[in-house]
Design an enzyme around this catalytic site. Structure first.
Site, mmCIF file in Angstrom:
data_model
loop_
_atom_site.group_PDB
_atom_site.id
_atom_site.type_symbol
_atom_site.label_atom_id
_atom_site.label_comp_id
_atom_site.label_asym_id
_atom_site.label_seq_id
_atom_site.Cartn_x
_atom_site.Cartn_y
_atom_site.Cartn_z
ATOM 1 N N ASP A 327 -22.510 -15.229 -20.756
ATOM 2 C CA ASP A 327 -23.507 -14.623 -21.624
ATOM 3 C C ASP A 327 -22.805 -14.088 -22.872
ATOM 4 O OD1 ASP A 327 -26.297 -13.652 -21.914
ATOM 5 O OD2 ASP A 327 -25.305 -11.696 -21.959
ATOM 6 N N GLU A 358 -22.794 -19.018 -24.318
ATOM 7 C CA GLU A 358 -23.544 -18.839 -25.564
ATOM 8 C C GLU A 358 -22.551 -18.560 -26.679
ATOM 9 O OE1 GLU A 358 -27.710 -16.688 -24.647
ATOM 10 O OE2 GLU A 358 -26.000 -15.421 -24.267
#
Ligand code: CA
Length: 667
Positions: A327, A358
């Site tokens: 994340d 990400e």
């Protein structure tokens, strides 16, 4: 604690305090347990042992100061299942803290627990192994509670929303409907939204609570609200392992979504146990907030990097996790992510574990000297075995995720043609200021947990005015066609396909664009809907099967993009390209995306062509015609054609047909 804040971290600190042992926390065996806490600035550390979550300590003892900031104590006897925490005194101030290195904890994670890990293994755990590495991952993003919470999931009420739903079988040994659906779809990896302990769901509270789980609390412990009894530390671990074992048995690998970029509480166990050591601060002493969640964990500092790398390795080894999704990876350093890649490859073999993340962050964050944020712009520095979510294909295909009604290619958006063609070719030659080394670095998707579901986004974009609540339920053909085309583009582009759970049956959250703490009813997979939209699921299943048989699409090498030729914009909203040696026997592929609400007639190039997929049926075989004949690509649909081998080979690199010019706004 401001007085002890370590704003100026550096090599000198590491020279004195960097600890490379992988034995911090409670190392528990039958005869004795050794507790170790890293707390370089502490003046005193005390250990307390408890019988349960809430009682007074039955024993308290001081820890001894060892080398390199590590405090320790050995306690004789079998402490398996015993709760503990520490009192840490720094600069005259005492703080009570659970163990940031704990492997188990009690309800709501407020106290840590010593566990002997071998006693948490389910039956058959030693034999547990993932299915063989597939030719290409197809990733399915799933939330534990979403999976089985619906009454039609086929799971008994007491197991719905829990780890247990994955491993439950009926008396005849049959798996429930939700698992049968997953097994049958053809995806290879299930990416679970955070399953490590998070803060905001009261583990003793009611079942109406929900959170995605991006609010980490105890990094090395499974989340308690997914366990049948959150107070039973070993059982929670066992049930999580049983879930992974069950997914493996059903032919699926398991990827864990991990949130090492921030903690929910700034006053976390990390901060309390070693004030100032784990978070980034600005030169004025203020915490940085690149995560948008109030703090940034300071990857790039050696001890923090050890913490994160060891945590990843722990989940891979102890829980048999097959991959990790970082994340806000843009807050981590390139150096750390590359190190994790190397360490996983060393232990498990090259490429065995999937790694991606990400490549962005919510805001700027101060990095340590000589480190680089793992952002999109730094893709060339990342190991090719680390992929990133490609937001460019997502936004080009369905429109901006920040503008509910902003159209994309499949909903009549203008000027997306070249982006869609670049995406299909894996973004070669720095197209769109985006420099993947090769398609191995690309995760292609059109929906994930963030923002609107694909169905909701399509419906919001094409509906003038308000969308009536009942409209989300209707299987409207226009929306279905646009949905199928979006999926078709995703599954015919170079890179690794990814989809949000339920995208294949038109998942709706009734227009809720950020459901991170919305009700379970809004979030959960509706298995009755899965039955009603079974035709769409068939289409997805066909695309997955089709792709698996076309090596040109699976190619992740640096040469893959060069196979893509003859990119043509035929008119606004209609494009095509060819893929050299795309078929199983080296056949050429011709792929057309027609997003216009009008049919497209195309003259076939040389050779004899068969249709392998169109807008209705993926994975089919029907003759399309030979050179000079015309094929019709119906309105708003994709088509994949394959040139039969019985034709004489043709010169490579044939000239693309001239792109006719069209006045603007004709799509
Ligand atoms: Ca929790």
């Amino acid at each position: 604690m401001e007085s002890t804040t370590r704003i100026r971290y550096g090599k000198r600190f590491d020279g004195k305090y960097l600890y490379h042992g992988n034995d911090l926390g409670a190392v528990c065996a039958k005869a004795r347990t050794v507790f170790r806490l890293w707390s370089p600035d502490a003046e005193r550390v005390e250990l307390s042992l408890y019988r349960d979550d809430t009682s007074e300590a039955f024993r308290t003892l001081p820890l001894k100061r060892g080398d390199r900031g590590v405090w320790w104590a050995a306690v004789e006897g079998d402490l398996h299942g015993t709760y503990y925490d520490f009192e840490v005194e720094t600069a005259g101030q005492a703080a009570r803290t659970a163990d940031p290195y704990a492997l188990a904890c009690g309800r709501n994670g407020l106290r840590s627990m010593a566990v002997e890990l071998t006693r948490t293994n389910p039956a058959g755990w030693a034999q547990d192994a993932p299915p063989p590495l597939p030719p290409e991952p197809v990733i399915y993003e799933l939330h534990v509670k979403d999976f089985s919470h619906h009454p039609d999931s086929g799971v008994p009420p007491e197991y719905r929303g829990k780890f247990k739903a994955f491993s439950w079988r009926d008396r005849e040994g049959r798996i429930p409907l939700c698992m049968a659906h997953l097994k049958d779809l053809g995806v290879t990896h299930v990416q679970l939204l955070p399953i490590a302990d998070y803060a905001t769901v009261d583990e003793g509270g009611d079942d109406g609570q929900f959170n995605w789980g991006y609010d980490p609390m105890n990094y090395n412990v499974p989340e308690g609200s997914y366990a049948l009894d959150p107070s039973d530390g070993p059982a929670r671990i066992r049930e999580c392992k049983e879930m992974i074992q069950a997914l493996h048995k059903n032919g699926l690998r398991v990827v864990m979504d991990v949130v090492y970029n921030h903690t929910y509480y700034t006053d976390s166990w990390l901060e309390r146990s070693a004030p100032g050591c784990y978070y980034r601060r600005r030169s004025n002493g203020a915490l940085s907030n690149g995560s948008g969640c109030g703090n940034d964990i300071a990857s790039g500092r050696a001890m923090v990097d050890n913490y994160i790398a060891n945590s990843v390795l722990y989940w891979a080894k102890e829980y048999h996790i097959d991959g990790f999704r970082f994340d806000l990876m843009g807050l981590m350093t390139v150096e750390l992510v590359n190190r994790i890649r190397r360490e996983l490859d060393l232990v498990f073999g090259p490429g065995e574990k999937l790694l991606y993340g990400e490549p962005w962050r919510a805001g700027d964050s101060p990095m340590e000297p000589d480190t680089h944020p793992a952002l999109m712009a730094n893709l060339p520095l990342l190991n090719p075995g680390i992929a990133v979510f490609c937001d460019k294909i997502r936004d080009a295909v369905k429109g901006s995720c920040f503008d509910a009604r902003g159209p994309g290619f499949v909903t009549g958006g203008h000027g997306m043609e070249n982006a869609v063609l670049s995406s299909a070719a894996g973004w070669p030659e720095g197209a769109w200021e985006f420099n993947p080394r090769d398609p191995s670095q690309l995760i292609n998707y059109v929906s994930c947990h963030d923002n609107y579901t694909l169905w909701d986004k399509l419906l919001l974009t094409i509906t003038p005015g308000e969308v009536a609540p009942e409209a989300y339920a209707q299987p409207r053909e226009e929306v279905l066609a646009r949905n199928r085309l979006a999926a078709f583009i995703c599954f015919t582009s170079l890179g690794t396909p990814f989809l949000q759970a339920g995208e294949e049956f038109a998942r709706t959250k009734l227009g809720d664009g950020n459901s991170y703490k919305s009700s379970p009813e809004v979030n959960r997979l509706d298995w009755e809907r899965a039955w009603r939209f079974g035709g769409l699921t068939d289409y997805y299943r066909g695309l997955i099967r089709l792709r698996r048989g076309l090596p040109g699409l699976l190619d992740k090498s640096a040469e893959a993009s060069a196979r893509v030729t003859n990119q043509t914009v035929h008119r606004p909203g209609t494009v095509s390209f060819q893929l050299d040696r795309g078929g199983p026997e080296g056949e050429r592929l011709l792929i057309v995306y027609n997003a216009c609400w009008e049919d497209f007639h195309m003259e076939l190039p040389g050779g004899r062509w068969i249709v392998r997929a169109d807008g209705q049926w993926a994975d089919q075989h029907r003759p399309a015609g030979t050179e000079g004949s015309w094929v019709t690509v119906p309105r708003c649909s994709g088509m994949l054609l394959l040139r039969r081998r019985d034709e004489p080979p043709e010169l490579e690199g044939e000239a693309p047909p001239d792109a006719p010019e069209f006045p603007e706004g004709q799509a």
